[in-house]
Scaffold this active site. Structure first.
Site, short mmCIF file in Angstrom:
data_model
loop_
_atom_site.label_atom_id
_atom_site.label_comp_id
_atom_site.label_asym_id
_atom_site.label_seq_id
_atom_site.Cartn_x
_atom_site.Cartn_y
_atom_site.Cartn_z
N GLY A 33 0.82 -1.21 0.00
CA GLY A 33 0.00 0.00 0.00
C GLY A 33 0.85 1.25 0.00
O GLY A 33 2.07 1.18 -0.16
N ASN A 34 0.20 2.39 0.14
CA ASN A 34 0.96 3.64 0.23
C ASN A 34 0.30 4.56 1.26
O ASN A 34 -0.74 4.25 1.82
CB ASN A 34 1.11 4.29 -1.15
N ARG A 35 0.93 5.68 1.51
CA ARG A 35 0.56 6.53 2.65
C ARG A 35 -0.56 7.52 2.36
O ARG A 35 -0.91 8.31 3.23
CB ARG A 35 1.79 7.32 3.11
#
Ligand code: CTP
Ligand code: CA
Length: 232
Positions: A33-35
């Site tokens: 995932g990412n932030r």
């Protein structure tokens, strides 16, 4: 500050906004995932709705609530985001790609949870590239002027080029009409209530939007869009 819309200047406009970060599954319980929290994209949806637009938000794992008056379609992966956007873009007057799709996904998704063993074996994870949704939206557009397509870019400067140099090149590569640029040198912009951007136009314009609440930034972005979009 414009927390509230002054007018319904976007009434009659059908807009499609993506927000959040995609998840690319390795197995039923794990993902890459990412932030991205989705805050800026959600603020863009909220600002448009408050100015009278009919808004559909395609939300990828957003960490904030969906504003009142906004229709929501929930997705998790880049493939789902792709389908949700391409399905609806033709019936939209403006499309804003504020989501952060993962550039890569695991080549295969295990159907059962990946187990460790006592020998210390680690899995090899092969990645493949995800489709570029923004480019697909531009390529699939039947009419050069409609929908108006807006991309986002978080860039850092380096020895060879400035943030705006990189952004101009990206705008040309993507072929969209506007690119909202974030300077993320030094890790700025994640999970903050405020933001500062430059809105680049494919006609060479650059509009600086000073540090402010994400909702204020959102209104400034709609001001740029409203100048260009056909409100037939
Ligand atoms: N984007 C997209 N589909 C992808 C990746 C990005 O539609 N698979 C969109 C983003 O939503 C954003 C714009 O493209 O509006 C720019 O994203 P960015 O990650 O900066 O572009 P990339 O082409 O992936 O370039 P980079 O190698 O710098 O990550
Ligand atoms: Ca990317």
């Amino acid at each position: 500050e414009r927390g509230e819309a002054r007018t319904a200047d976007l009434s009659g406009l059908r807009v499609l906004v993506s927000a959040g970060g995609t998840r690319e599954y390795l197995d039923p319980v794990r993902y890459l995932g990412n932030r991205s929290s989705g805050r800026q994209g959600v603020a863009i949806a909220q600002a448009a709705a408050s100015r009278g637009a009919k808004v559909t938000l395609v939300a990828a794992n957003i960490a904030v609530p969906v504003p009142a008056g906004v229709d929501v379609v929930r997705v998790e992966t880049t493939a789902e985001l792709y389908d949700a956007m391409l399905e609806r873009s033709g019936a939209s007057d403006a499309v804003v790609m504020a989501a952060a799709p993962a550039d890569f996904r695991p080549a295969t998704v295990a159907t059962a949870k990946i187990k460790k063993d006592d020998a210390g074996t680690v899995p090899d994870i092969t990645l493949v590239q995800n489709p570029d949704i923004l480019r697909a939206l531009v390529d699939e557009r039947q009419d050069r002027r409609s929908p108006l397509i807006v991309g986002f870019a978080a860039e850092t400067g380096d020895d060879t080029a400035s943030v705006l140099d990189h952004a101009r090149a990206k705008l040309a590569r993507k072929g969209c009409d506007l690119l909202v640029v974030n300077d993320v040198s030094g890790g700025k912009a994640f999970d903050r209530p405020e933001n500062e951007v430059v809105v680049l136009g494919d006609d060479g314009t650059a509009t600086h939007v000073p540090l402010g609440a994400k909702l204020t930034i959102a209104h400034a972005i709609w001001d740029s869009i409203a100048q260009r979009v056909d409100k037939a």
